[in-house]
Design an enzyme around this catalytic site. Structure first.
Site: not given
Length: 342
Positions: A188-189, A206
């Site tokens: 994520h991200d 992440g």
């Protein structure tokens, strides 16, 4: 014995007019006897698909007791298109007139997430790749919108996983012209640039930032919040726990700087003058002479005063990449070996 197309055992006839039994494969995947007046049929049966089923061995005749040597009957079982036998009729549950609603079972098929995944043009996504699913961050709050943006001309190979952002105020971003080989993971991200090559089993935690034209070998693990600079190379099996400055090469468990990525610079069209300037700047900062007693910070500041070297855009980018790695909230650069020079 597995039968092939238009195969089966037939006895040679005494004459062409004598009727002989021929095994014919029907579209229903069953082999049944058909009587033909000639084994030389001018219009043979079409090739069967799916492949014909397995035939049980013929019945065994014996003069011994039939209870100890029972006869084996010939039985043909149909198969599906993958060659598998369907379940027996006794094991098939009867259809229900009132299907169970999905909410009653408690199961969630897929991920109905708020937010969106945007995929650009000419992307190749391999078999069993998982793109745009919920992140694996425990801080994610159900109901938050999450986003994934993928550019153009990326090749995402089999078994890759790319997750959406963990917050509605952030995005997972992948640029253009990236080759992401099998079983890679982008959490994520993450912010992935363009023209990168990630070999098999490269794993990004992440919030990792990867700039342009980087290259990872296989089985590389990158800690969350790390920055990977442009034109850098990560050696196979590396565990990267800190930033990798631009143009550099790292390797090892808790990866260390191993010099400049000369091969990557050459492949990407850097001139000999630029490479010589980068080499000189690298040696000033990371390979001080034995008599040099200055610290790393002092040597980096001294390089910032080298007007002649800083005229090279590549050297300026490298110095900037090193300095920003020590900003607040960053992890610093990978450790380096001090090869002292006489």
């Amino acid at each position: 014995m597995r039968t092939g197309a238009h195969t089966g055992y037939t006895a040679r006839p005494a004459s062409l007019s004598e009727a002989v039994p021929v095994l014919v494969i029907t579209p229903a995947d069953l082999i049944i006897p058909r009587w033909s007046t000639s084994p030389l049929s001018p219009t043979p049966d079409p090739l069967p698909w799916p492949p014909p089923p397995l035939l049980a061995p013929p019945a065994v005749s014996s003069s011994h007791d039939s209870s100890s040597h029972p006869a084996v009957s010939t039985q043909v079982l149909p198969r599906d298109r993958r060659g598998r036998h369907p379940p027996r009729a006794s094991s098939i549950p009867p259809p229900s007139s009132t299907p169970t609603p999905p909410s009653a079972s408690g199961a969630i098929l897929g991920a109905d997430l708020p937010g969106r995944t945007i995929i650009g043009e000419n992307n190749v996504i391999g078999n069993y790749a998982v793109v745009g699913v919920k992140c694996q961050d425990l801080k994610y709050k159900p109901g938050d919108e999450c986003f994934l943006h993928i550019g153009n001309n990326n090749e995402i190979r089999e078994y890759c996983s790319i997750h959406r952002s963990s917050k509605s105020c952030d995005h997972t971003v992948i640029g253009h012209n990236n080759l992401i080989m099998g079983s890679c993971h982008i959490a994520h991200d993450c912010k992935i640039g363009s023209n990168n090559i990630f070999a098999n089993n490269t794993l990004f935690g992440g919030h990792v930032v990867v700039e342009d034209c980087t290259h990872t070998a296989g089985a590389v693990v990158v800690h969350q919040f790390c920055h990977i600079g442009s034109f850098s190379f990560l050696g196979g099996g590396s565990v990267v726990a800190q930033d990798v400055p631009r143009y550099m090469m790292v390797a090892g468990d808790r990866a260390e700087l191993r010099g400049l990525n000369f091969e990557g610079l050459r492949r990407n069209g850097f001139s000999d003058l630029e490479v010589r300037s980068l080499r000189k700047a690298y040696r000033k900062v990371f390979m001080p002479a034995i008599s040099c007693q200055s610290s790393f910070e002092d040597r980096l500041a001294e390089l910032g005063r080298e007007i002649e070297l800083l005229e090279s855009p590549s050297v300026s980018c490298m110095v900037e990449s090193i300095r920003t790695s020590f900003d607040q909230g960053r992890r610093g650069i990978c450790k380096f070996r001090s090869w002292n020079l006489s």
